[in-house]
Design an enzyme around this catalytic site. Structure first.
Site, PDB file in Angstrom:
ATOM      1  N   ARG A  96       0.825  -1.198   0.000  1.00  0.00           N
ATOM      2  CA  ARG A  96       0.000   0.000   0.000  1.00  0.00           C
ATOM      3  C   ARG A  96       0.864   1.255   0.000  1.00  0.00           C
ATOM      4  NH1 ARG A  96      -3.839  -0.723   4.977  1.00  0.00           N
ATOM      5  NH2 ARG A  96      -4.320   1.445   4.387  1.00  0.00           N
TER       6      ARG A  96
ATOM      7  N   ALA B  64       2.924  -7.301  18.193  1.00  0.00           N
ATOM      8  CA  ALA B  64       3.633  -6.294  17.398  1.00  0.00           C
ATOM      9  C   ALA B  64       3.658  -4.924  18.071  1.00  0.00           C
ATOM     10  CB  ALA B  64       2.995  -6.189  16.012  1.00  0.00           C
TER      11      ALA B  64
ATOM     12  N   LYS C 270      -1.419 -22.123  18.244  1.00  0.00           N
ATOM     13  CA  LYS C 270      -1.863 -21.128  19.235  1.00  0.00           C
ATOM     14  C   LYS C 270      -2.828 -20.127  18.611  1.00  0.00           C
ATOM     15  CE  LYS C 270       0.604 -17.402  17.746  1.00  0.00           C
ATOM     16  NZ  LYS C 270       0.253 -15.974  17.670  1.00  0.00           N
TER      17      LYS C 270
ATOM     18  N   ASP D 291       3.875 -17.961  23.776  1.00  0.00           N
ATOM     19  CA  ASP D 291       3.114 -17.391  22.667  1.00  0.00           C
ATOM     20  C   ASP D 291       1.624 -17.626  22.850  1.00  0.00           C
ATOM     21  OD1 ASP D 291       2.650 -16.127  20.296  1.00  0.00           O
ATOM     22  OD2 ASP D 291       3.563 -17.652  19.022  1.00  0.00           O
TER      23      ASP D 291
ATOM     24  N   ARG E  55      -4.785 -10.356  17.150  1.00  0.00           N
ATOM     25  CA  ARG E  55      -5.776 -10.368  16.071  1.00  0.00           C
ATOM     26  C   ARG E  55      -6.666 -11.601  16.151  1.00  0.00           C
ATOM     27  NH1 ARG E  55      -1.368  -9.888  11.482  1.00  0.00           N
ATOM     28  NH2 ARG E  55      -0.379 -11.214  13.035  1.00  0.00           N
ATOM     29  N   ASN E  56      -6.070 -12.757  16.459  1.00  0.00           N
ATOM     30  CA  ASN E  56      -6.863 -13.987  16.545  1.00  0.00           C
ATOM     31  C   ASN E  56      -7.845 -13.922  17.711  1.00  0.00           C
ATOM     32  OD1 ASN E  56      -5.676 -15.989  14.446  1.00  0.00           O
ATOM     33  ND2 ASN E  56      -3.884 -15.026  15.390  1.00  0.00           N
TER      34      ASN E  56
ATOM     35  N   GLU F  35      -4.535 -15.264  11.292  1.00  0.00           N
ATOM     36  CA  GLU F  35      -3.976 -16.452  10.650  1.00  0.00           C
ATOM     37  C   GLU F  35      -4.725 -17.719  11.056  1.00  0.00           C
ATOM     38  OE1 GLU F  35      -1.933 -16.681   8.337  1.00  0.00           O
ATOM     39  OE2 GLU F  35      -0.380 -15.156   8.390  1.00  0.00           O
TER      40      GLU F  35
END
Length: 673
Positions: free
Chosen positions: A373, A480, A531, A584, A595-596, A621
């Site tokens: 982007r 992150a 995970k 993790d 995000r998950n 993911e």
């Protein structure tokens, strides 16, 4: 113990204290007593305020110090130090400030300038402004690097070529300025080669003949910390950072043969007005074209500073910094010009200084990012960070960005692949011929490729044609945003080749990011893959309104099922108990930054996968990997009921509430079963 100072027959001080901070404070104090004039002149040079005390003779240095942003760089370096080191450096600065009034009373140079004990250590007008800040010792050290590094030689060559022309000037510059002229020459001999059996270090006798002498002889003792060292220190800098001897160990730290300061030609152009009504200055990125957007003409940071000059009018100095570094020379045609006065549309060439202390990213590496982007790439390249995904977070100055993946790969020592798992093969395969030979390829993706069910390290090896020994994976509790905010964490770097794992770990280690190496690539990757699926399940529980008991149960059983799969496929069970497994898993399942987890919350609230993705606005993911994980488990004969229910939810066969009921309705069994 109370710090104490004793001197030998030559007046060389021995400083003894009960802790390292007390030792640093006492060293600063005794240095101020012995070298008040030298310390203050070093501070003025580091601040770029020398001319305010000594007049026009100090102006050239002040312009240089302001241009290279010595003070700002020192502040940044100080902030990046580990906390014990920060306290050590700050204690030294406090000791200097405490000892200066007494030292100034003994200094004829300071008295000649009208600085008595009440004015010493303050601002240029004796106005009480603080002088010795915690970062001032680092600024003093950086000013020495300007004097003793290679940039002086390079500026001399630039001057000779400019004065005599490229033909004659180039030959003379090569003849009279071969290699860095400054730095210290040292001789070190191991104890195995000396008559006493002790190491020997020597060098630079001419410097000891200078007055007051760029070095300070000192003996530092802190029995509680095992410190007993004699050597040469820089006045203004704590410890013994140059030549030192501690009995069984001796060292000489010198940059006599180093070249870590680059001078880069920058094209500058005035293009309209900025928001404040001043001229808008652009720089041309190295190797870029004007039509390339963020890799061509780019906005630069520009500010004006006023340098006070004793006995003369103040001088305006333009301070300009591009993505490559601060400009030492604004206009090569007028190298001594302190300010840049250009009409709109005018273009000139300047010289930027690229040095590790100013422009390297946190881990000491230059980072070239590729992105799809244009607006995101432009924001990163323009120094505005990544407002789309990391709003409010400043990225290191050495991080650049481009929309051309081949340009990002040019000259890379390490290639890091932070791509969605289902896009990795296509993107990497399209530029495989541009990957530098021998560079390790590091996968950050956590997933299984749909259809093939290959792990990401396997996809990387196939798509790039690289041997599997060149491929490493990084996994752990590495959210992150927290990493971007420099919050402490640890991670695992796994590779089949130990030297590759060590190289990647060294490349990404910082004071707040600690990598551990591992050989179990399979276990590390499976922990990262599964995970994400368990994180979806925990998120669903939260979306359904379930409490911590339910979420803790899912996490625990999810880890057990992950471990069974990993061991069945040949991984080590202990790997799943470490950072890439439990670590993790906890971060992904418990953090709202995951995000998950967030996608699972939306699924638990009744949204389908598409609607949940629009709310979260990032790739989860686990949604794409869950069916592949289930297929892999079934092929290995491993039962994974949590994954089964997550697959049914993401594929729309059941609601999250029904999935939870089905899990709880399973037959009772032993926990280890």
């Amino acid at each position: 113990m109370t710090p104490r100072v004793r001197r030998d027959a030559h007046g060389v001080p021995t400083v003894e204290a009960g802790s390292l901070e007390e030792l640093a404070h006492a060293q600063g104090r005794v240095t101020a007593h012995d070298r008040a004039w030298q310390l203050e002149s070093e501070r003025w040079r580091a601040e770029g305020t020398l001319a305010a005390r000594v007049g026009p003779a100090g102006l050239a240095w002040d312009v240089l110090a302001r241009r290279v942003r010595l003070q700002d760089t020192a502040r940044r370096c100080y902030a990046a130090l580990e906390e014990p080191v920060r306290r050590f450096v700050a204690a030294y600065a406090q000791g200097v400030a405490a000892g200066l009034p007494e030292g100034a009373a003994r200094s004829p140079e300071l008295r000649a300038l009208g600085l008595d004990g009440g004015d010493v250590g303050t601002g240029p007008d004796g106005d009480g402004a603080p002088g010795w800040q915690p970062w001032t010792p680092l600024a003093v050290l950086l000013s020495h690097h300007l004097l003793f590094g290679s940039v002086g030689t390079k500026l001399w060559r630039e001057h000779v070529v400019g004065a005599l022309g490229p033909d004659l000037g180039g030959d003379l510059a090569a003849a009279f300025a071969v290699g860095p002229p400054d730095g210290s020459n040292a001789l070190a001999v191991a104890g195995s080669r000396t008559a006493s059996g002790l190491p020997l270090v020597a060098g630079d006798p001419h410097r000891l003949l200078e007055r007051p002498g760029v070095y300070q002889q000192v003996h530092l003792v802190c029995a509680a910390e095992g410190v007993d060292v004699v050597g040469l220190a820089f006045p203004g800098v704590p410890g013994v950072p140059h030549f030192g001897h501690a009995g069984s160990v001796a060292w000489a730290v010198t940059n006599a043969m180093a070249d870590y300061q680059d001078l880069l030609v920058e094209r500058l152009r005035v293009d309209g007005r900025d928001e404040d009504g001043g001229s808008r200055l652009l720089a041309h990125g190295a190797g870029g074209r004007a039509e390339d957007g963020p890799d061509g003409w780019e906005p630069v940071e520009r500010r004006t500073e006023i340098v006070d000059v004793a006995g003369a009018e103040p001088v305006r100095v333009d301070v300009v910094e591009t993505a490559r570094g601060p400009l030492l020379v604004l206009d090569r045609r007028r190298p001594d010009a302190p300010a840049l006065d250009l009409a709109d549309g005018t273009e000139v060439e300047g010289l930027a200084l690229r040095a590790p202390s100013r422009v390297l990213a946190d881990a000491g590496a230059e980072v070239a990012m590729w992105g799809r982007r244009l607006e995101v790439v432009a924001a990163v390249a323009g120094g505005r960070g990544n407002p789309a995904y990391l709003p409010g977070v400043a990225l290191p100055d050495a991080v650049t960005a481009t929309t051309d993946p081949r340009r990002a790969l040019e000259g890379a020592d390490v290639v890091v692949l932070a791509l969605p798992s289902q896009s990795l093969r296509g993107v990497l395969g399209g530029v495989a011929d541009a990957v530098p030979a021998g560079a390790p390829l590091v996968s950050l993706a956590k997933g299984l490729e749909s259809g093939s069910r290959l792990r990401m390290s396997e996809v990387v090896a196939e798509a790039s044609g690289a041997a599997r020994e060149r491929v490493a994976v990084v996994s752990g509790p590495n959210l992150a945003r927290e990493i971007a905010e420099r919050q402490p964490t640890a991670t695992v770097v796994a590779a089949h080749a130990p030297d590759v794992a060590a190289e990647v770990a060294a490349a990404c280690a910082t004071p707040v990011f600690r990598p551990y190496t591992h050989h179990d690539v399979l276990g590390v990757e499976l922990g990262g893959v599964v995970k994400n699926v368990v994180g979806l399940a925990v998120g669903m529980a939260e979306g359904l309104g379930y409490g911590d008991n339910a979420k803790a149960s899912i996490i625990t059983r999810g880890l057990a099922q992950t471990s069974r799969l990993a061991v069945a496929l040949g991984a080590e069970a202990a790997t799943l108990a470490g950072l890439a497994g439990m670590g993790d898993l906890v971060a992904t399942c418990a953090s709202p930054l995951s995000r998950n987890h967030q996608t699972g919350v939306q699924l638990g609230r009744g949204l389908d996968v598409g609607a949940a993705a629009r709310v979260v606005r990032q790739t989860a993911e686990g949604v794409r990997s869950a069916p592949s994980v289930l297929a892999l488990a079934r092929s290995a004969g491993v039962e994974m009921p949590i994954v089964e229910q997550v697959v049914d939810v993401v594929e729309g066969r059941v609601h999250a509430r029904e999935a939870a009921r089905l899990l709880l309705a399973r037959d009772l069994k032993h926990e280890a079963g």
